[in-house]
Scaffold this active site. Sequence first.
Site, short mmCIF file in Angstrom:
data_model
loop_
_atom_site.label_atom_id
_atom_site.label_comp_id
_atom_site.label_asym_id
_atom_site.label_seq_id
_atom_site.Cartn_x
_atom_site.Cartn_y
_atom_site.Cartn_z
N ASP A 34 24.06 -11.32 -9.74
CA ASP A 34 23.64 -10.96 -11.00
C ASP A 34 24.59 -11.37 -12.05
OD1 ASP A 34 22.28 -9.53 -9.25
OD2 ASP A 34 22.12 -7.77 -9.94
N PHE A 37 24.12 -15.06 -12.71
CA PHE A 37 22.97 -15.51 -13.20
C PHE A 37 23.00 -14.90 -14.84
CE2 PHE A 37 18.72 -14.19 -14.68
CZ PHE A 37 17.90 -15.38 -13.89
N LEU A 84 -15.62 -6.13 -8.55
CA LEU A 84 -16.32 -6.34 -7.39
C LEU A 84 -17.22 -4.95 -6.97
CD1 LEU A 84 -12.81 -7.03 -5.40
CD2 LEU A 84 -14.85 -8.65 -5.81
N GLU A 117 -7.53 -8.75 2.15
CA GLU A 117 -6.43 -8.65 1.18
C GLU A 117 -6.50 -7.07 0.79
OE1 GLU A 117 -6.92 -10.94 -2.05
OE2 GLU A 117 -7.55 -12.76 -0.90
N LYS A 119 -6.10 -4.16 -1.90
CA LYS A 119 -6.85 -3.98 -3.20
C LYS A 119 -5.53 -3.27 -4.19
CE LYS A 119 -10.68 -2.70 -6.01
NZ LYS A 119 -10.05 -2.07 -6.98
N ARG A 140 -8.07 -8.64 -18.60
CA ARG A 140 -9.49 -8.70 -18.24
C ARG A 140 -10.43 -8.55 -19.46
NH1 ARG A 140 -13.60 -5.67 -15.98
NH2 ARG A 140 -15.00 -6.99 -15.02
N LYS A 309 -13.07 -10.99 1.30
CA LYS A 309 -13.72 -12.24 0.49
C LYS A 309 -14.13 -13.50 1.54
CE LYS A 309 -10.34 -11.71 -3.12
NZ LYS A 309 -9.13 -11.75 -3.77
N CYS A 429 13.42 36.06 -19.59
CA CYS A 429 14.19 37.03 -20.11
C CYS A 429 13.48 37.73 -21.47
CB CYS A 429 15.54 36.29 -20.64
SG CYS A 429 15.17 35.13 -22.10
S1 IVH Z 1 -10.60 -10.45 -6.41
C1 IVH Z 1 -14.37 -12.02 -8.21
N1 IVH Z 1 -8.68 -9.35 -4.82
O1 IVH Z 1 -10.05 -5.05 -8.29
C2 IVH Z 1 -13.15 -11.44 -7.44
N2 IVH Z 1 -9.30 -8.40 -6.90
O2 IVH Z 1 -13.17 -4.75 -9.24
C3 IVH Z 1 -12.34 -10.70 -8.39
N3 IVH Z 1 -7.98 -6.16 -7.44
O3 IVH Z 1 -10.51 -6.29 -11.61
C4 IVH Z 1 -11.36 -9.85 -8.02
N4 IVH Z 1 -6.52 -6.46 -5.67
O4 IVH Z 1 -8.12 -5.96 -10.74
C5 IVH Z 1 -9.53 -9.19 -6.09
N5 IVH Z 1 -7.08 -8.73 -3.51
C6 IVH Z 1 -7.74 -8.52 -4.75
C7 IVH Z 1 -7.69 -7.44 -5.70
C8 IVH Z 1 -8.38 -7.33 -6.63
C9 IVH Z 1 -7.00 -5.77 -6.60
C10 IVH Z 1 -8.72 -5.53 -8.57
C11 IVH Z 1 -8.94 -6.55 -9.56
C12 IVH Z 1 -10.40 -6.45 -10.10
C13 IVH Z 1 -10.73 -5.22 -9.34
C14 IVH Z 1 -12.27 -5.60 -8.78
#
Ligand code: IVH
Length: 688
Positions: A34, A37, A84, A117, A119, A140, A309, A429
């Site tokens: 560190d 760096f 989603l 994946e 979330k 967003r 997805k 107290c």
């Molecule tokens: S994909 C069209 N992947 O979940 C697809 N979203 O309501 C767009 N999120 O606002 C999202 N992990 O903040 C995607 N592995 C992931 C995610 C993810 C968290 C959140 C993201 C989004 C919300 C979906």
Amino acid sequence: MTESAAKAEAEKLREELHEHNYRYYVLADPTISDFEFDKKLERLIEIESVFPNLKTPDSPSQRVGGVVTKNFPVVRHRERMMSLSNTYSLEELRDFYERVEKGLSVEGISTFEMVCELKFDGIAISLLYENGRFTQGATRGDGTEGDDITENLKTIPTIPLRTNFSKLTTIDEKWNHAIWMNEFKNDFEVRGEALMLKADFETMNREREEAEEKIFANPRNATAGTLKQQDSKEVSKRKLTFFAYHLESKSLPDSLSHAERLKLLSDLGFNVYSAREVASSLNEITKFLETWETRRDSLPFEIDGAVLKVNHIQHRKLLGETSKSPRWAIAYKFSARRAETKLKAVSFQVGRTGAITPVAELEPVPLAGSVISRSTLHNFDEIERLGLCQGDTVELEKSGDVIPKVLRVIPELRVSNLPIKPPSNCPSCGTPLLKPENEVNYYCPNEEGCPDQRKGRIIHFASRNAMDIGSLGEAIIDQLFNEGLIQDAGDLFFLEKSSLSQLERFGDKSAQNLLDALESCKSRPLDRLIFALGIRHVGSATARILSLKFPSIDKLRSATVEELLETGEIGETIAQSITEYFRKRPTEIILSKLKNAGVAFEGKAAKVIENLAVKGKSFVFTGTLEKLKREEASDFVMERGGKVSGSVSKKTDFVVAGSEAGSKLEKAKSLGVKVLSEDEFLKLIGQL
Ligand code: IVH
């Protein structure tokens, strides 16, 4: 130094710093210390301040922040950031899977893949890269427009300021053959989630609590609050992380699947979390979900489910989207971590500082693996925010390892309109309570006599970040205090085995364990002892600074407000609080007990060397020293009673210039501050 030499050096440093940053934060595999760096970064900042036109928007120097934005400009997303749709059960998931299956089969497609994946439970972010450099980052917002928070995002170490294009083809040979690569480099967008790791969240909240600042309810709120900061320097101090989950570019061919895009993101230097899988059946998807629902708490960050997805972009296009969300993806939410229960009463705890903390006593309710019957309400502002009345039904939330929290009152189930009021007297107290202006807390002013405050101070003294007295927990302290064996932390060291082993639940062995733990804590480092004393506003970070500047309790005790301020590292409130603490009678008593018991009052840096040339003088180091490390040089100065500062001013007595010293040296010359070479410095401190 000529400008062209500076340019070449700055570019070399930038390259190196980007690489080391990536190795440290994304790969967790650093190859330099560190300290090294920091030295490189300092040097780059120095060059850029002498030649400001050499500063580039993607320079690692931007990571430290400092740009203040009044109002974030609103930017339009190139493509809408959709949300989603959610599912909460395996049946709903099956419905989704079958919809996809059917949608594709009418197009003559019988097999397809799904990428599974996690979330991430954070804040969705979009990042634009032009010519491989990060140029704009936004929230967003409403999906169409978001806030431009580029400067704040630049401080997040896992967001590359420039991407690994030069190394891409050596990482994976296949990118060599990609004909779209050149165009892609010029323009792409990355979407993902900004979040705070659980450990960083807990550390931050602990520090905020120690400093009596408002704490955040969960890592997600902390992230949102941090990204809203208008001074990017503040953002750089809080630790945020970014995980990428989506790559978009006009130049990418549809034939490059989502899974391959994630691989490309990772090769480009983005943090793409390893827990992801390509599944080709509902069975495989279910396995992924089950695995991560059980492992959820072992992750270093919060997730609230998984995202599924469709892998192939051609398939996604066939499926299309509704007005709100794509038909090719879905979020699977893990089982609720919320529960409803009835408020039985609010009790009031008296902390070591006398602050009164209201605690909700609840009808026991199972929640995410444990039964909850109490939850802190923090302070009366929080009670007001909730609008809590007697007998209310409340909603509780438990997220990850974080303690359960009362989220809201359920108004439909209200049974009374009797608001929860602060007590007028101390529950421990009986002393009438005070509420200082501008503070959220009520206080019991009876610092010396209030039993709960006394107990609280002993508990703090023994706690993990303080003296860490292993076997001495809250329950035992309670017992010892109530039996009259201890009045303050000093008494702990005079406990006798014979009286301990007579206590209920205490045997010979546990008595001996406690005595051993007490004996070994006597040699804890000075900063821990300073923190353990429980001086108001002195958290562990401040204690560390104090231990270096005042390397013994006696030095700290005799420091005046001016001397404390002179360290340049603590403010007026803390300085006042420290001197006030040492003026108090109970402090004197406890310190003399600790000293008699043989608790170490001296710090490691306690070496004090008489040197009038250095004493009281202020030093600034610049450039690269050949014989000493910066830290060693600073220690030499501090041991001789001098001060070390980061910037040159009229008050600076000496600037010690190593090789390739830059702007600080210039400034010293212009202010007429004495400049020393490294050897001259070594002579001054008597080392040559
Ligand atoms: S994909 C069209 N992947 O979940 C697809 N979203 O309501 C767009 N999120 O606002 C999202 N992990 O903040 C995607 N592995 C992931 C995610 C993810 C968290 C959140 C993201 C989004 C919300 C979906």
